[in-house]
Design a protein around this motif. Sequence first.
Motif, PDB file in Angstrom:
ATOM      1  N   GLN A   1      11.410   8.302  -5.427  1.00 13.18           N
ATOM      2  CA  GLN A   1      11.775   8.733  -6.770  1.00 13.18           C
ATOM      3  C   GLN A   1      10.959   9.969  -7.108  1.00 13.18           C
ATOM      4  OE1 GLN A   1      14.121   7.484  -9.011  1.00 13.18           O
ATOM      5  NE2 GLN A   1      13.596   9.321 -10.188  1.00 13.18           N
ATOM      6  N   MET A   2      11.636  11.054  -7.418  1.00 13.55           N
ATOM      7  CA  MET A   2      10.967  12.327  -7.682  1.00 13.55           C
ATOM      8  C   MET A   2      11.251  12.745  -9.122  1.00 13.55           C
ATOM      9  SD  MET A   2      11.727  14.304  -4.100  1.00 13.55           S
ATOM     10  CE  MET A   2      13.475  14.509  -4.453  1.00 13.55           C
ATOM     11  N   ASN A   3      10.212  12.792  -9.920  1.00 13.18           N
ATOM     12  CA  ASN A   3      10.325  13.193 -11.319  1.00 13.18           C
ATOM     13  C   ASN A   3       9.560  14.497 -11.553  1.00 13.18           C
ATOM     14  OD1 ASN A   3      11.713  10.767 -11.839  1.00 13.18           O
ATOM     15  ND2 ASN A   3       9.807   9.683 -12.290  1.00 13.18           N
TER      16      ASN A   3
ATOM     17  N   SER B   1       0.848  -1.206   0.000  1.00 12.65           N
ATOM     18  CA  SER B   1       0.000   0.000   0.000  1.00 12.65           C
ATOM     19  C   SER B   1       0.876   1.244   0.000  1.00 12.65           C
ATOM     20  CB  SER B   1      -0.897   0.015   1.232  1.00 12.65           C
ATOM     21  OG  SER B   1      -1.779  -1.090   1.227  1.00 12.65           O
ATOM     22  N   THR B   2       0.505   2.179  -0.844  1.00  9.98           N
ATOM     23  CA  THR B   2       1.217   3.460  -0.909  1.00  9.98           C
ATOM     24  C   THR B   2       0.220   4.605  -0.894  1.00  9.98           C
ATOM     25  OG1 THR B   2       1.269   3.364  -3.326  1.00  9.98           O
ATOM     26  CG2 THR B   2       3.205   2.521  -2.158  1.00  9.98           C
ATOM     27  N   TYR B   3       0.675   5.757  -0.415  1.00 11.85           N
ATOM     28  CA  TYR B   3      -0.184   6.919  -0.272  1.00 11.85           C
ATOM     29  C   TYR B   3       0.611   8.158  -0.649  1.00 11.85           C
ATOM     30  CZ  TYR B   3      -2.439   3.391   2.590  1.00 11.85           C
ATOM     31  OH  TYR B   3      -3.005   2.219   3.015  1.00 11.85           O
ATOM     32  N   TYR B   4      -0.050   9.093  -1.302  1.00 12.19           N
ATOM     33  CA  TYR B   4       0.631  10.283  -1.784  1.00 12.19           C
ATOM     34  C   TYR B   4      -0.177  11.546  -1.505  1.00 12.19           C
ATOM     35  CZ  TYR B   4       3.459   6.958  -4.439  1.00 12.19           C
ATOM     36  OH  TYR B   4       4.285   5.927  -4.795  1.00 12.19           O
ATOM     37  N   ALA B   5       0.544  12.621  -1.273  1.00  8.74           N
ATOM     38  CA  ALA B   5      -0.109  13.921  -1.248  1.00  8.74           C
ATOM     39  C   ALA B   5      -0.540  14.263  -2.666  1.00  8.74           C
ATOM     40  CB  ALA B   5       0.859  14.978  -0.718  1.00  8.74           C
ATOM     41  N   ASP B   6      -1.630  14.992  -2.782  1.00 13.78           N
ATOM     42  CA  ASP B   6      -2.134  15.352  -4.110  1.00 13.78           C
ATOM     43  C   ASP B   6      -1.088  16.128  -4.908  1.00 13.78           C
ATOM     44  OD1 ASP B   6      -5.574  15.949  -3.046  1.00 13.78           O
ATOM     45  OD2 ASP B   6      -4.539  14.112  -3.618  1.00 13.78           O
ATOM     46  N   SER B   7      -0.281  16.898  -4.217  1.00 14.99           N
ATOM     47  CA  SER B   7       0.685  17.760  -4.899  1.00 14.99           C
ATOM     48  C   SER B   7       1.807  16.978  -5.593  1.00 14.99           C
ATOM     49  CB  SER B   7       1.295  18.751  -3.904  1.00 14.99           C
ATOM     50  OG  SER B   7       1.940  18.061  -2.853  1.00 14.99           O
ATOM     51  N   VAL B   8       2.009  15.723  -5.203  1.00 12.81           N
ATOM     52  CA  VAL B   8       3.099  14.941  -5.801  1.00 12.81           C
ATOM     53  C   VAL B   8       2.595  13.714  -6.560  1.00 12.81           C
ATOM     54  CG1 VAL B   8       4.625  15.697  -3.940  1.00 12.81           C
ATOM     55  CG2 VAL B   8       3.555  13.422  -3.814  1.00 12.81           C
ATOM     56  N   LYS B   9       1.304  13.458  -6.479  1.00 14.92           N
ATOM     57  CA  LYS B   9       0.742  12.267  -7.124  1.00 14.92           C
ATOM     58  C   LYS B   9       1.023  12.296  -8.624  1.00 14.92           C
ATOM     59  CE  LYS B   9      -2.874  11.144  -4.922  1.00 14.92           C
ATOM     60  NZ  LYS B   9      -4.266  11.093  -4.395  1.00 14.92           N
ATOM     61  N   GLY B  10       1.515  11.180  -9.133  1.00 14.11           N
ATOM     62  CA  GLY B  10       1.847  11.099 -10.546  1.00 14.11           C
ATOM     63  C   GLY B  10       3.266  11.526 -10.878  1.00 14.11           C
ATOM     64  N   ARG B  11       3.947  12.167  -9.927  1.00 16.55           N
ATOM     65  CA  ARG B  11       5.330  12.605 -10.151  1.00 16.55           C
ATOM     66  C   ARG B  11       6.313  11.879  -9.244  1.00 16.55           C
ATOM     67  NH1 ARG B  11       6.811  17.664  -8.937  1.00 16.55           N
ATOM     68  NH2 ARG B  11       5.230  17.937  -7.293  1.00 16.55           N
ATOM     69  N   PHE B  12       5.890  11.561  -8.037  1.00 18.24           N
ATOM     70  CA  PHE B  12       6.766  10.903  -7.056  1.00 18.24           C
ATOM     71  C   PHE B  12       6.318   9.450  -6.875  1.00 18.24           C
ATOM     72  CE2 PHE B  12       8.047  14.865  -4.339  1.00 18.24           C
ATOM     73  CZ  PHE B  12       8.432  15.522  -5.507  1.00 18.24           C
ATOM     74  N   THR B  13       7.287   8.593  -6.589  1.00 15.36           N
ATOM     75  CA  THR B  13       6.996   7.188  -6.310  1.00 15.36           C
ATOM     76  C   THR B  13       7.786   6.747  -5.088  1.00 15.36           C
ATOM     77  OG1 THR B  13       6.653   6.726  -8.662  1.00 15.36           O
ATOM     78  CG2 THR B  13       7.010   4.843  -7.204  1.00 15.36           C
ATOM     79  N   ILE B  14       7.079   6.196  -4.109  1.00 15.81           N
ATOM     80  CA  ILE B  14       7.731   5.653  -2.919  1.00 15.81           C
ATOM     81  C   ILE B  14       7.839   4.148  -3.076  1.00 15.81           C
ATOM     82  CG2 ILE B  14       5.553   5.441  -1.627  1.00 15.81           C
ATOM     83  CD1 ILE B  14       7.152   6.213   0.906  1.00 15.81           C
TER      84      ILE B  14
ATOM     85  N   GLU C   1       8.537  24.554  -6.418  1.00 17.63           N
ATOM     86  CA  GLU C   1       7.775  24.440  -5.171  1.00 17.63           C
ATOM     87  C   GLU C   1       8.034  23.133  -4.436  1.00 17.63           C
ATOM     88  OE1 GLU C   1       6.576  25.215  -8.202  1.00 17.63           O
ATOM     89  OE2 GLU C   1       4.584  24.322  -8.533  1.00 17.63           O
ATOM     90  N   ASP C   2       8.793  22.235  -5.020  1.00 18.58           N
ATOM     91  CA  ASP C   2       9.209  21.012  -4.321  1.00 18.58           C
ATOM     92  C   ASP C   2      10.441  21.258  -3.454  1.00 18.58           C
ATOM     93  OD1 ASP C   2       8.421  19.199  -7.306  1.00 18.58           O
ATOM     94  OD2 ASP C   2       7.221  19.291  -5.471  1.00 18.58           O
ATOM     95  N   THR C   3      11.018  22.433  -3.548  1.00 16.74           N
ATOM     96  CA  THR C   3      12.190  22.769  -2.754  1.00 16.74           C
ATOM     97  C   THR C   3      11.861  22.707  -1.268  1.00 16.74           C
ATOM     98  OG1 THR C   3      13.163  24.158  -4.468  1.00 16.74           O
ATOM     99  CG2 THR C   3      13.838  24.580  -2.187  1.00 16.74           C
TER     100      THR C   3
END
Length: 124
Positions: free
Chosen positions: A82-84, A57-70, A89-91
């Motif tokens: 993994q951050m793509n 199971s994985t969970y993501y904030a809406d702001s990173v969904k589709g770009r980050f993978t845990i 604003e990801d700083t």
Amino acid sequence: QVQLVESGGGLVQAGGSLRLSCAASGRTGNNYAMGWFRQAPGKEREFVAAISWSGGSTYYADSVKGRFTISRDNAKNTVYLQMNSLKPEDTAVYYCAAGRFLSSWSDDSEYDYWGQGTQVTVSS
């Protein structure tokens, strides 16, 4: 006790990628769920992503969904982020955290152990 050490942060241009790692040591056999949080200057710490002990199971904030993978490799006691398609604003300083009995994946007070953080800076 569990010790967490993050690595992989750095400076990257917008649109680029980074992979963060979080190595755990100590009592890692207690089936901890893992999370990534971040804190930008002048802002509160915010949830980024979390993963269950099994990785199922994985969970993501809406702001990173589709770009980050845990993900996690329990044989190596390591969790990855993994951050793509990074944006300015990801700083932030990115922290990994471990928790066992989470009622809320995104609530930082639910996590028991924290790393020291790694800086991620995305230039425009």
